[in-house]
Design a protein around this motif. Structure first.
Motif, PDB file in Angstrom:
ATOM      1  N   SER A  43      67.621  71.339  28.627  1.00  7.55           N
ATOM      2  CA  SER A  43      66.131  70.431  28.505  1.00  7.55           C
ATOM      3  C   SER A  43      65.534  71.496  29.176  1.00  7.55           C
ATOM      4  CB  SER A  43      65.992  69.228  28.403  1.00  7.55           C
ATOM      5  OG  SER A  43      64.722  68.516  28.535  1.00  7.55           O
ATOM      6  N   THR A  44      65.365  71.880  30.508  1.00  8.19           N
ATOM      7  CA  THR A  44      64.738  72.605  31.148  1.00  8.19           C
ATOM      8  C   THR A  44      64.341  74.335  30.415  1.00  8.19           C
ATOM      9  OG1 THR A  44      65.006  71.454  33.003  1.00  8.19           O
ATOM     10  CG2 THR A  44      63.696  73.681  33.590  1.00  8.19           C
ATOM     11  N   ALA A  45      65.859  74.837  30.519  1.00  7.95           N
ATOM     12  CA  ALA A  45      65.561  75.994  29.953  1.00  7.95           C
ATOM     13  C   ALA A  45      64.971  75.447  28.082  1.00  7.95           C
ATOM     14  CB  ALA A  45      66.873  76.530  29.307  1.00  7.95           C
ATOM     15  N   VAL A  46      65.213  74.741  27.397  1.00  9.25           N
ATOM     16  CA  VAL A  46      64.179  75.273  25.835  1.00  9.25           C
ATOM     17  C   VAL A  46      62.816  74.972  26.168  1.00  9.25           C
ATOM     18  CG1 VAL A  46      63.808  73.606  23.955  1.00  9.25           C
ATOM     19  CG2 VAL A  46      66.076  73.877  24.878  1.00  9.25           C
ATOM     20  N   THR A  47      62.269  73.860  27.028  1.00  6.86           N
ATOM     21  CA  THR A  47      61.029  73.143  27.566  1.00  6.86           C
ATOM     22  C   THR A  47      60.156  74.707  27.909  1.00  6.86           C
ATOM     23  OG1 THR A  47      61.687  71.062  27.697  1.00  6.86           O
ATOM     24  CG2 THR A  47      59.273  72.116  28.363  1.00  6.86           C
ATOM     25  N   LEU A  48      61.537  75.726  28.232  1.00  2.00           N
ATOM     26  CA  LEU A  48      60.109  77.050  29.286  1.00  2.00           C
ATOM     27  C   LEU A  48      59.701  77.648  28.383  1.00  2.00           C
ATOM     28  CD1 LEU A  48      61.936  76.957  33.385  1.00  2.00           C
ATOM     29  CD2 LEU A  48      59.558  76.461  32.622  1.00  2.00           C
ATOM     30  N   MET A  49      61.324  78.165  27.722  1.00  3.51           N
ATOM     31  CA  MET A  49      61.129  78.856  26.468  1.00  3.51           C
ATOM     32  C   MET A  49      60.275  78.226  25.091  1.00  3.51           C
ATOM     33  SD  MET A  49      64.426  80.420  25.572  1.00  3.51           S
ATOM     34  CE  MET A  49      65.293  78.760  25.104  1.00  3.51           C
ATOM     35  N   LEU A  50      59.546  77.366  25.070  1.00  3.36           N
ATOM     36  CA  LEU A  50      58.775  76.512  24.004  1.00  3.36           C
ATOM     37  C   LEU A  50      57.458  76.406  24.492  1.00  3.36           C
ATOM     38  CD1 LEU A  50      60.923  73.901  22.224  1.00  3.36           C
ATOM     39  CD2 LEU A  50      59.999  76.329  21.644  1.00  3.36           C
ATOM     40  N   LEU A  51      56.786  76.161  26.044  1.00  2.00           N
ATOM     41  CA  LEU A  51      56.389  75.634  26.246  1.00  2.00           C
ATOM     42  C   LEU A  51      54.476  76.863  26.349  1.00  2.00           C
ATOM     43  CD1 LEU A  51      54.643  73.387  27.646  1.00  2.00           C
ATOM     44  CD2 LEU A  51      55.592  74.833  30.447  1.00  2.00           C
ATOM     45  N   SER A  65      46.519  68.401  24.583  1.00  5.98           N
ATOM     46  CA  SER A  65      46.397  68.221  26.561  1.00  5.98           C
ATOM     47  C   SER A  65      47.372  67.444  26.608  1.00  5.98           C
ATOM     48  CB  SER A  65      45.334  68.739  27.115  1.00  5.98           C
ATOM     49  OG  SER A  65      44.258  69.566  26.068  1.00  5.98           O
ATOM     50  N   SER A  66      47.003  66.056  26.569  1.00  6.86           N
ATOM     51  CA  SER A  66      47.919  65.007  27.030  1.00  6.86           C
ATOM     52  C   SER A  66      49.665  65.090  27.087  1.00  6.86           C
ATOM     53  CB  SER A  66      47.571  63.864  26.908  1.00  6.86           C
ATOM     54  OG  SER A  66      45.954  63.243  26.863  1.00  6.86           O
ATOM     55  N   ALA A  67      49.858  65.825  26.061  1.00  5.18           N
ATOM     56  CA  ALA A  67      51.563  65.758  25.681  1.00  5.18           C
ATOM     57  C   ALA A  67      51.841  66.757  26.286  1.00  5.18           C
ATOM     58  CB  ALA A  67      51.548  66.380  24.563  1.00  5.18           C
ATOM     59  N   LEU A  68      51.388  68.117  26.667  1.00  7.72           N
ATOM     60  CA  LEU A  68      51.343  69.244  27.237  1.00  7.72           C
ATOM     61  C   LEU A  68      51.434  68.758  29.253  1.00  7.72           C
ATOM     62  CD1 LEU A  68      49.515  72.603  26.405  1.00  7.72           C
ATOM     63  CD2 LEU A  68      51.228  72.437  25.851  1.00  7.72           C
ATOM     64  N   ILE A  69      50.714  68.210  29.540  1.00  4.84           N
ATOM     65  CA  ILE A  69      51.090  67.834  30.404  1.00  4.84           C
ATOM     66  C   ILE A  69      52.788  66.785  31.181  1.00  4.84           C
ATOM     67  CG2 ILE A  69      49.959  66.514  32.485  1.00  4.84           C
ATOM     68  CD1 ILE A  69      46.945  67.261  31.641  1.00  4.84           C
ATOM     69  N   ALA A  70      52.166  65.303  30.155  1.00  2.00           N
ATOM     70  CA  ALA A  70      53.744  65.242  30.179  1.00  2.00           C
ATOM     71  C   ALA A  70      54.757  65.926  29.817  1.00  2.00           C
ATOM     72  CB  ALA A  70      53.531  64.533  28.650  1.00  2.00           C
ATOM     73  N   ALA A  71      54.430  66.853  28.682  1.00  2.00           N
ATOM     74  CA  ALA A  71      56.292  68.257  28.757  1.00  2.00           C
ATOM     75  C   ALA A  71      56.564  68.488  30.146  1.00  2.00           C
ATOM     76  CB  ALA A  71      56.113  68.602  27.991  1.00  2.00           C
ATOM     77  N   GLN A  72      54.803  68.826  30.568  1.00  2.00           N
ATOM     78  CA  GLN A  72      55.555  69.980  31.911  1.00  2.00           C
ATOM     79  C   GLN A  72      55.964  68.971  33.356  1.00  2.00           C
ATOM     80  OE1 GLN A  72      51.460  71.424  33.363  1.00  2.00           O
ATOM     81  NE2 GLN A  72      51.950  73.190  31.508  1.00  2.00           N
ATOM     82  N   ILE A  73      55.475  67.003  33.132  1.00  2.00           N
ATOM     83  CA  ILE A  73      55.634  66.449  34.433  1.00  2.00           C
ATOM     84  C   ILE A  73      57.552  65.668  33.808  1.00  2.00           C
ATOM     85  CG2 ILE A  73      55.778  63.907  34.948  1.00  2.00           C
ATOM     86  CD1 ILE A  73      52.064  64.112  34.869  1.00  2.00           C
ATOM     87  N   THR A  75      59.635  67.449  31.998  1.00  2.00           N
ATOM     88  CA  THR A  75      60.478  68.370  33.029  1.00  2.00           C
ATOM     89  C   THR A  75      60.757  68.431  34.503  1.00  2.00           C
ATOM     90  OG1 THR A  75      59.204  69.915  31.183  1.00  2.00           O
ATOM     91  CG2 THR A  75      60.677  71.015  33.203  1.00  2.00           C
ATOM     92  N   VAL A  76      60.434  67.933  35.586  1.00  2.00           N
ATOM     93  CA  VAL A  76      60.379  68.235  37.063  1.00  2.00           C
ATOM     94  C   VAL A  76      60.951  66.631  37.212  1.00  2.00           C
ATOM     95  CG1 VAL A  76      59.639  67.571  39.328  1.00  2.00           C
ATOM     96  CG2 VAL A  76      58.079  69.373  36.841  1.00  2.00           C
ATOM     97  N   LEU A  77      60.702  65.358  36.318  1.00  3.93           N
ATOM     98  CA  LEU A  77      61.340  64.331  36.407  1.00  3.93           C
ATOM     99  C   LEU A  77      62.313  64.215  35.956  1.00  3.93           C
ATOM    100  CD1 LEU A  77      58.386  61.841  36.700  1.00  3.93           C
ATOM    101  CD2 LEU A  77      58.676  63.155  38.369  1.00  3.93           C
ATOM    102  N   GLN A  78      62.785  64.266  35.347  1.00  2.61           N
ATOM    103  CA  GLN A  78      63.749  64.735  34.674  1.00  2.61           C
ATOM    104  C   GLN A  78      65.272  64.589  35.332  1.00  2.61           C
ATOM    105  OE1 GLN A  78      64.642  66.787  31.295  1.00  2.61           O
ATOM    106  NE2 GLN A  78      64.116  69.229  32.317  1.00  2.61           N
ATOM    107  N   TRP A  79      64.913  65.847  36.522  1.00  2.00           N
ATOM    108  CA  TRP A  79      66.296  66.457  37.463  1.00  2.00           C
ATOM    109  C   TRP A  79      66.505  64.355  37.844  1.00  2.00           C
ATOM    110  CZ3 TRP A  79      69.039  70.723  36.332  1.00  2.00           C
ATOM    111  CH2 TRP A  79      68.506  70.985  35.904  1.00  2.00           C
ATOM    112  N   PRO A  80      65.686  64.465  38.517  1.00  2.00           N
ATOM    113  CA  PRO A  80      65.745  63.218  40.115  1.00  2.00           C
ATOM    114  C   PRO A  80      66.777  62.043  38.238  1.00  2.00           C
ATOM    115  CG  PRO A  80      63.922  63.188  39.798  1.00  2.00           C
ATOM    116  CD  PRO A  80      64.436  64.485  39.511  1.00  2.00           C
ATOM    117  N   ALA A  81      65.931  61.558  37.415  1.00  2.00           N
ATOM    118  CA  ALA A  81      66.108  60.818  36.659  1.00  2.00           C
ATOM    119  C   ALA A  81      67.566  60.867  36.046  1.00  2.00           C
ATOM    120  CB  ALA A  81      65.310  60.672  35.526  1.00  2.00           C
TER     121      ALA A  81
END
Length: 116
Positions: free
Chosen positions: A26-34, A67-75, A77-83
């Motif tokens: 998920s992080t790899a796909v998100t970093l490519m699409l961001l 804009s809110s969706a972009l910020i939510a995607a970045q947040i 991406t970070v929070l999915q690891w501990p979750a």
């Protein structure tokens, strides 16, 4: 005799074995699409340049949602690891959140283009 029956059973895997696969993909796909998503958000903002202060632009709420969706995607991406580490059963669903936020952003941008 009981030892051979015990060793023939399936090996016990730890609870957190390979927990990192879904967030990594998920992080790899998100970093490519961001980066393209950010560029498209900027281009969508430029399409609203003809809107003047006397004539409010109907695309503004869609751009705010993008804009809110972009910020939510970045947040996400970070929070999915501990979750993903903590919630074993919801690991895939949690890992889909950043990509889903980028999909919402793209839908908002295309809606902003049609709102003009």
């Amino acid at each position: 005799m009981s030892e051979s029956a015990h060793t023939a059973a399936a090996p016990n895997r730890p609870v957190h074995d390979r927990w990192w696969r879904a967030p990594l993909i998920s992080t790899a796909v998100t970093l490519m699409l961001l980066p393209p998503a950010i560029v498209f958000r900027g281009l969508a903002e430029m399409t609203t340049d003809p809107c003047t202060s006397t004539d409010p632009c109907p695309a503004v709420p869609y751009l705010a949602a993008a804009s809110s969706a972009l910020i939510a995607a970045q947040i996400a991406t970070v929070l999915q690891w501990p979750a993903a580490w903590l919630f074993r059963r919801a690991r895939v669903a949690v890992s889909l959140a950043p990509v889903a936020a980028l999909a919402v952003e793209m839908i908002a941008i295309t809606s902003a283009g049609s709102a003009r």
